[in-house]
Design a protein around this motif. Structure first.
Motif, PDB file in Angstrom:
ATOM      1  N   VAL A  75     -42.678 -59.633  -6.861  1.00  0.00           N
ATOM      2  CA  VAL A  75     -42.351 -58.343  -7.462  1.00  0.00           C
ATOM      3  C   VAL A  75     -41.505 -58.574  -8.720  1.00  0.00           C
ATOM      4  O   VAL A  75     -40.643 -59.455  -8.750  1.00  0.00           O
ATOM      5  N   SER A  83     -40.542 -45.162  -2.433  1.00  0.00           N
ATOM      6  CA  SER A  83     -40.189 -46.357  -3.195  1.00  0.00           C
ATOM      7  C   SER A  83     -41.466 -46.971  -3.743  1.00  0.00           C
ATOM      8  O   SER A  83     -42.558 -46.746  -3.210  1.00  0.00           O
ATOM      9  N   VAL A 113     -38.618 -52.723  -9.268  1.00  0.00           N
ATOM     10  CA  VAL A 113     -38.603 -51.739  -8.192  1.00  0.00           C
ATOM     11  C   VAL A 113     -38.112 -50.407  -8.739  1.00  0.00           C
ATOM     12  O   VAL A 113     -37.275 -50.365  -9.648  1.00  0.00           O
ATOM     13  N   ALA A 124     -43.030 -50.693  -6.062  1.00  0.00           N
ATOM     14  CA  ALA A 124     -42.781 -52.026  -6.614  1.00  0.00           C
ATOM     15  C   ALA A 124     -43.935 -52.428  -7.504  1.00  0.00           C
ATOM     16  O   ALA A 124     -45.106 -52.205  -7.174  1.00  0.00           O
ATOM     17  N   VAL A 183     -37.863 -58.294  -2.301  1.00  0.00           N
ATOM     18  CA  VAL A 183     -37.215 -56.986  -2.335  1.00  0.00           C
ATOM     19  C   VAL A 183     -36.377 -56.799  -1.075  1.00  0.00           C
ATOM     20  O   VAL A 183     -36.811 -57.137   0.031  1.00  0.00           O
ATOM     21  N   LEU A 217     -33.908 -56.302  -6.111  1.00  0.00           N
ATOM     22  CA  LEU A 217     -34.923 -57.316  -6.405  1.00  0.00           C
ATOM     23  C   LEU A 217     -34.216 -58.600  -6.794  1.00  0.00           C
ATOM     24  O   LEU A 217     -33.367 -58.600  -7.695  1.00  0.00           O
ATOM     25  N   HIS A 267     -45.930 -55.553  -9.025  1.00  0.00           N
ATOM     26  CA  HIS A 267     -46.172 -56.965  -8.774  1.00  0.00           C
ATOM     27  C   HIS A 267     -46.503 -57.689 -10.083  1.00  0.00           C
ATOM     28  O   HIS A 267     -46.969 -57.080 -11.049  1.00  0.00           O
TER      29      HIS A 267
END
Length: 465
Positions: free
Chosen positions: A261, A271, A264, A273, A229, A223, A275
């Motif tokens: 983002v 995966s 992570v 993320a 990302v 990140l 926000h």
């Protein structure tokens, strides 16, 4: 007639008695108050929320150390803004100036993680700009070529000054003050040859101003400070978020349609993320409903999608195939695999998985979450630690090796600011900056001076160099 002559200075004119006297000069600085962050605050994600009051100031300058800076024209006295900041120890500087040029200043020191890492059978700590490692080094996860186990903590990469640390399985990742990310161990081999090296560490080329990182079973997420990302590594299950599953990717590649983002995380084949607006995107393989859509069908979702009906999230954590989300009200939601009670909803076994965010029972006032393998942890606002899930090696730190299906307090009274975990052990940092550790010790990852295959279920202090 008499003539009057006056020599010398002309007397000053008489003041008009009908005009008000001129206002006194304003020599008072604005009353500046910073409510957040508080001195010594620990940030679990790279977002610094600034709030307070600037009195009658018309201009405010904000900067972190000698880097990130903002100048604001203010209307009213309320100060509220957010900065994306790197991990590590920093000082926030605030300067408020009024219309007459009077200035008030205030400095607030704060810290940001992560600074602890637990892998499959190794451990790392970043403290005061130094990296300390111990345990197994069979894949070069100490950033040193020797494969020998290290049974006690020792300095690594002397001369470097890492500001953050992540560990997963047989890999260690660290962040340098210039915003570059480095990998040591198994996942470093995923990068194209030719990257800069220090010892056995490999610099991740092509990504600047890194503020966050996550490692899965065979992939890496980065990140940057803009909220973008990047991903590379194994992509057989769509875990890179590039829109399709397929061959491994050996160079960091931007994840499309994923913006703003602030954190992570990564699991075995998925995966996620967080926000800035408090929503969460997930992608990869939907094992036991870890995508959070309500569907239990095992399928690949190769592009990020928002988790439905999940908002106001402050912090994320990922285990092997489960996710935790801390909400702004201090409660936690969990979903994915639940066979070992790691979802904290009161049940375990093959029917205990959840395909959408489900409340973790009895847990309130949390400020951060951690997960690894099939276990989960949370930090309380009062510095307490809480754990639930798999506990076969005492990795929960609750004083025994019994599985927990709801949060149980860690067996320590020390106030904590950070928890990290590996596959079979975990560790924490206290407010006094000491480190405590517990769990399995097969390869000396507890740093207690021996590699005896034993379990330590009650946190113990680690002596760091």
């Amino acid at each position: 007639m008499v003539a009057v002559c006056s020599c010398g200075e002309t007397p000053p004119p008489q003041e008009d008695p009908f005009l008000p006297p001129p206002p006194p000069l304003d020599t008072e600085a604005p009353v500046l108050r910073i409510d957040t962050p508080v001195p010594g605050q620990w940030l679990n994600v790279p977002r610094l929320r600034l709030s307070g009051d600037v009195g009658d100031a018309t201009r405010v300058e904000i900067w972190v150390d000698d880097g990130i800076s903002r100048t604001l024209s203010v209307a009213g006295s309320t100060l509220a803004m957010e900065l994306t900041v790197p991990p590590g120890s920093h000082v926030l500087h605030v300067s408020a100036t009024d219309a007459a040029g009077n200035t008030a200043t205030q400095d607030v020191p704060y810290d940001g993680g992560p600074g602890l890492g637990g892998g499959l059978s190794h451990t790392g700590v970043v403290r005061q700009g130094r990296l300390v490692t111990w345990g197994s080094n069979g894949r070069g996860q100490f950033c040193e070529a020797t494969p020998e186990e290290r049974l006690s903590p020792a300095l690594t990469l002397e001369g470097q000054r890492p500001i953050a640390l992540w560990s997963a399985m047989d890999t260690t990742a660290w962040l340098s003050p210039d915003g570059s990310a480095w990998l040591c161990g198994a996942l470093a081999s995923l990068l194209d040859a030719g990257g800069t090296g220090v010892g056995s560490a490999r610099r991740v080329e092509g990504v600047k101003d890194v503020v966050g990182l996550a490692m899965g079973g065979g992939h890496v997420l980065l990140l940057d400070a803009s909220g973008q990302v990047w991903a590379f590594g194994t992509n057989a299950r769509g875990q890179l978020g590039l829109g399709e599953e397929g061959e491994a990717v050996t160079q960091p590649t931007t994840v499309p349609d994923l913006t703003d983002v602030v954190q992570v995380v990564a699991g075995s084949e998925h995966s996620a993320a967080l926000h800035r607006d408090g929503t969460v995107s997930v992608w990869g393989y939907n094992r036991d409903g870890v995508l959070g859509t309500g569907e239990t069908e095992e399928r690949v979702q190769a592009a990020p999608r928002r988790v439905p009906r999940l908002e106001q999230v402050e912090h994320l954590a990922s285990g092997r195939s489960h996710l935790l989300a801390l909400l702004s009200d201090g409660t936690v939601r969990a979903w994915g695999t639940g066979t070992s009670g790691q979802l904290g909803h009161g049940d375990a076994g093959f029917g205990a998985g959840r395909a959408q965010p489900t409340p973790v029972l009895t847990l309130t006032g949390a400020t951060a979450v951690t997960a690894a393998n099939n276990s989960s942890w949370a930090l309380g606002r009062d510095g307490t630690g809480w754990a639930w899930g798999l506990n076969s090696t005492g990795q929960l730190g609750v004083g025994d090796t019994n599985q927990r299906v709801t949060p149980t307090r860690l067996a320590t009274d020390l106030p904590l600011v950070e928890i990290a975990a590996g596959a079979q052990h975990a560790l924490a940092r206290t407010r006094e900056d000491t480190v405590i550790i517990w769990g399995g010790n097969l390869s000396g990852q507890l740093g207690l001076g021996d590699g005896a295959p034993r379990s330590v279920s009650t946190p113990r202090a680690v002596s760091l160099p």
